[in-house]
Structure formats: structure tokens, C-alpha cells
Design an enzyme around this catalytic site. Sequence first.
Site, PDB file in Angstrom:
ATOM      1  N   LYS A 156     -71.159 -11.498 -67.811  1.00  0.00           N
ATOM      2  CA  LYS A 156     -71.016 -12.683 -66.960  1.00  0.00           C
ATOM      3  C   LYS A 156     -72.279 -12.974 -66.166  1.00  0.00           C
ATOM      4  CE  LYS A 156     -66.045 -13.209 -66.543  1.00  0.00           C
ATOM      5  NZ  LYS A 156     -64.896 -13.308 -65.633  1.00  0.00           N
ATOM      6  N   LYS A 208     -63.399 -13.754 -82.670  1.00  0.00           N
ATOM      7  CA  LYS A 208     -62.135 -13.900 -81.955  1.00  0.00           C
ATOM      8  C   LYS A 208     -61.905 -15.363 -81.553  1.00  0.00           C
ATOM      9  CE  LYS A 208     -59.977 -12.177 -77.824  1.00  0.00           C
ATOM     10  NZ  LYS A 208     -60.133 -11.469 -76.569  1.00  0.00           N
ATOM     11  N   LYS A 252     -61.215 -20.241 -76.295  1.00  0.00           N
ATOM     12  CA  LYS A 252     -61.179 -21.642 -75.877  1.00  0.00           C
ATOM     13  C   LYS A 252     -62.540 -22.155 -75.448  1.00  0.00           C
ATOM     14  CE  LYS A 252     -59.574 -20.684 -71.202  1.00  0.00           C
ATOM     15  NZ  LYS A 252     -58.648 -19.576 -71.223  1.00  0.00           N
TER      16      LYS A 252
END
Length: 331
Positions: A117, A199, A202
Site C-alpha cells: 500500500k 485473482k 474490483k
Amino acid sequence: METTTKKPRVFSAVQPSGMPTIGNYIGALKNWVKMQEQFECIYAVADLHAITVRQEPAKLRANSMQMMALLLACGIDTEKSILFMQSHVGAHSELAWLLNCITYLGELSRMTQFKDKSQKHQTNINAGLLDYPVLMAADILLYQAEFVPVGKDQSQHLELTRNIAERFNNAYSPTFVVPEGYIPESGGRVMSLQDPTKKMSKSDDANAYIGLLDSNDEIVRKIKRAVTDSLGEIRYSEEQPGISNLLDIYAAFGDETPQEAAAQFEGKGYGELKNALAERLVESLTPIRERCGQYLKDKAYLQEVMKNGEEAASKIAYRTLAKVRRKMGFI
Ligand code: TRP
């Protein structure tokens, strides 16, 4: 002490970060619903975790409400389980602070999610991003949860939670249940419809995933466009990742295994599998989407659910917090 007839307790939470995909449903939400029979479940919408990346307030509010409605629509039953908004129970933030003081900087900076992140949000590497797993530990430990259903991406955070719990118990005397991960028997990874080696996510192109609230037309269109192969045979095998993924999804929304599904389609064309899958998805998702819409229209009901959840969660959380405060030496 708890009586032995009590069901083991489970805690889990989901961030209100936009619409979940059918991958999130198969991998997590569907199991949350199922676990309600066997466990005493406590589920939260983790809105405090969401602000570790920049949030527009109106959007956070809307997403939090939508996630509440969606959890109810998927079958979280407030008669059986506690469902609440994380920020409504102040004990989470307070315990996170207390646990911060027994957590090492090195432990937090080693977390792979923190590293990922910080790469992705280079202009906003805030202290909350680093501290995220301590808040997660507080979530779990406040409820003395024995089991935590988590995906692979969160297992490192659960391991840290266990270390923090043990460290506290050793320093101050046994206080926290040391939680274990709970890996459900079924519901593997759902892969991207556009690249079945990745995977489903979204954050990908919209054709690569199916959102839980996608319209019937979108579902049909995305399944039609799903990447397959040129072998022309329907088998459940590693050589056919696209077809296998479609079979996995088909099986997850039915009650056969992917192998049994493959046998049903033996000798048939890819179009037939895709049609059957689209039909099954439409049939399964339509009622969820409709119920979600109804809950979202009834704000008073959602408020009541959150109020009840807050009360029930607070009772447990503040009891744990009081113990922790006393043991640490606060007057
Ligand atoms: N961090 C989790 C996620 O993004 C959500 C979460 C917050 C959670 N608190 C938790 C999951 C406690 C399990 C237990 O998926």
C-alpha cells in the site's frame, strides 16, 4: 468462565470500499452466512480501516450504508449474529492505542500489505496505514474471538494479532483469547474473467469481474466475454484455467463440486456452459440485489440494525477494555 455449551465465537470484518465482487462473496461473505449456524458470530463493517486511504466523506457514508445493506441481503441474520459499524464502538480505537504501545515498529513495517500500500499510495503514507494491523488486532481481541475467517491477504495480520495477544498475556496475565484463522472447506479463489491466472479484483477492468450488485445484463455480457481457450473441451484441469474458473463459479453458486459440474457439461460447447453459468448467476444474484435495494431505501431500519449492533458489541467490547485498562495500571 463461559459455559461449555456455548458455540465458539467468530469475529470478522469487511471494509466498505465499494461493491464486493462475486469473488469476495464466494471467498468470504457466503461463508460468513454459513458460519452463523455453527458459531456465535460478530461481524463489523470496518469503516475505521477504510480511512487509511483517502476517502471522500459522502462516499464513505454511502459505501458504509451499502455494505450494511448488502450483508443483510446476503443473509447475515441479526437474530443470530451481531452486526455493527466499527466506528460506532469507541473501544476499538482505544484498545488500538493501548496495543500500539506493545507493538514494535519493525513488526509493522515488515507487513507485506503495508509495503504494497505504501507503494500504491506514495503521497499518503500515513501513520494509520502502518498501524492498520493493530486496529485489526483490537477488533478481534476485544471480542475474545476464537476463530477469524480471513483470506490469504490477511493471514499475516492475524499472525501479528496472535503475537500481540500472547505478548500482552505474558506481560500482564492471561487476558485475551489467542485467535486462530478459520479456513472454510469450500470456496477457493475466483479468478479474473479476462485473465484467469490473476485473482478477480474490483480494481481491474469492469469486464474482469462481476460485482454483487451488477445488473442481469452486465452479468450475461461479462460471462459471454469471459476468456476461455481453443481446446474446445470442458474439463476441470489446470490446462484450462478459464474454463476451470467458470466451473468453479458455477459450482459455488450451486451445490455440486466443480468436477461434477464438468461432468454435466462433458461433450458440450463453451457457449452452453456460459449460458448455464449466466443463468445461474442471474438467479442467485437477483434476490440479493433486490433485497439490498429494499434495505437501502429503508434508512430507519438500517439505523436500527446499527444501533442494536452497537449495543450488543459494546457490552462485550467494553468488558474486555475495562480488564485491559485495569491490568495496565490505569486508575
Ligand atoms: N483488514 C480486513 C480486510 O481488509 C478487514 C478487517 C478489519 C478484518 N478488521 C478485521 C478482518 C478483523 C478480520 C478481522 O479484509
